[in-house]
Design an enzyme around this catalytic site. Structure first.
Site, PDB file in Angstrom:
ATOM      1  N   HIS A 144       0.837  -1.201   0.000  1.00  0.00           N
ATOM      2  CA  HIS A 144       0.000   0.000   0.000  1.00  0.00           C
ATOM      3  C   HIS A 144       0.872   1.251   0.000  1.00  0.00           C
ATOM      4  CE1 HIS A 144      -3.468  -2.551   0.900  1.00  0.00           C
ATOM      5  NE2 HIS A 144      -2.659  -3.202   1.702  1.00  0.00           N
ATOM      6  N   THR A 155      12.610  -8.978   4.352  1.00  0.00           N
ATOM      7  CA  THR A 155      12.331  -7.627   3.857  1.00  0.00           C
ATOM      8  C   THR A 155      13.279  -7.208   2.740  1.00  0.00           C
ATOM      9  OG1 THR A 155      13.760  -6.659   5.542  1.00  0.00           O
ATOM     10  CG2 THR A 155      11.417  -6.897   6.096  1.00  0.00           C
TER      11      THR A 155
END
Length: 186
Positions: A113, A163
């Site tokens: 997002h 990540t």
């Protein structure tokens, strides 16, 4: 561009688009059916699984329950084992190589997002593809974030949060994941 074309191109798109909602609903019906079937219905479960994974390689085995967004954006090599409670948000392409093992409760997320709250609150999102190489073993409760590439022969420790991308022949673990060992696969 349609919202689906934007989604697959990694651009901001509207996930409430009717075409996308219809596709997500169709795969939900399939994985709900798959998740309901027990071991006594092995062949029926397998048939439903290959309807979910239109790009599934041979010798695909998944323990229910399993969840995904579309299924059609998941490209699978041969000899994949997925353990209980795996969730793959395949808004972008997820490529999984040959001879991989995915532990229980593993989460693979291509969806992301906007950082800016106004854009995020507007309901738009985008995605980044994930590539998992050959001979990868992902330990239980690991989370793979959007845009990650895991090289061949990587071992992911249980509970790792990935990540960033990692090269071939390493053991990674931790939050965020880091290399804890290099593997000599010669």
């Amino acid at each position: 561009m349609t919202e689906k074309q934007k989604m697959l191109a990694g651009e901001m798109y509207n996930p409430s688009d009717p075409e996308l909602m219809k596709e997500r609903h169709a795969v939900r019906l399939l994985f709900q059916e798959f998740n309901r079937l027990d071991e006594n219905h092995f062949e029926e479960r397998k048939a439903v699984l290959y309807k979910i994974f239109k790009n599934g390689g041979e010798n695909l085995y998944v323990e229910p329950p399993f969840y995904c967004d579309y299924g059609s954006n998941i490209i699978i090599g041969k000899n994949l084992f997925i353990n209980f409670n795996c969730c793959i948000l395949d808004v972008a392409k997820v490529t999984i190589g040959n001879n991989c093992m995915i532990g229980p409760y593993v989460q693979i997320y291509t969806a992301t997002h906007p950082l800016e709250f106004k854009a995020r609150n507007g309901g738009k999102e985008y995605a980044k593809p994930i590539i998992i190489g050959d001979n990868v073993w992902i330990g239980g409760n690991a989370t793979i974030c959007p845009g990650i590439t895991l090289g061949n022969n990587v071992i992911v420790g249980s509970g790792a949060v990935i990540t960033k991308s990692f090269p071939n022949d390493v053991v990674i673990a931790g939050n965020p994941a880091k290399i804890i060992k290099t593997i000599n696969n010669n």
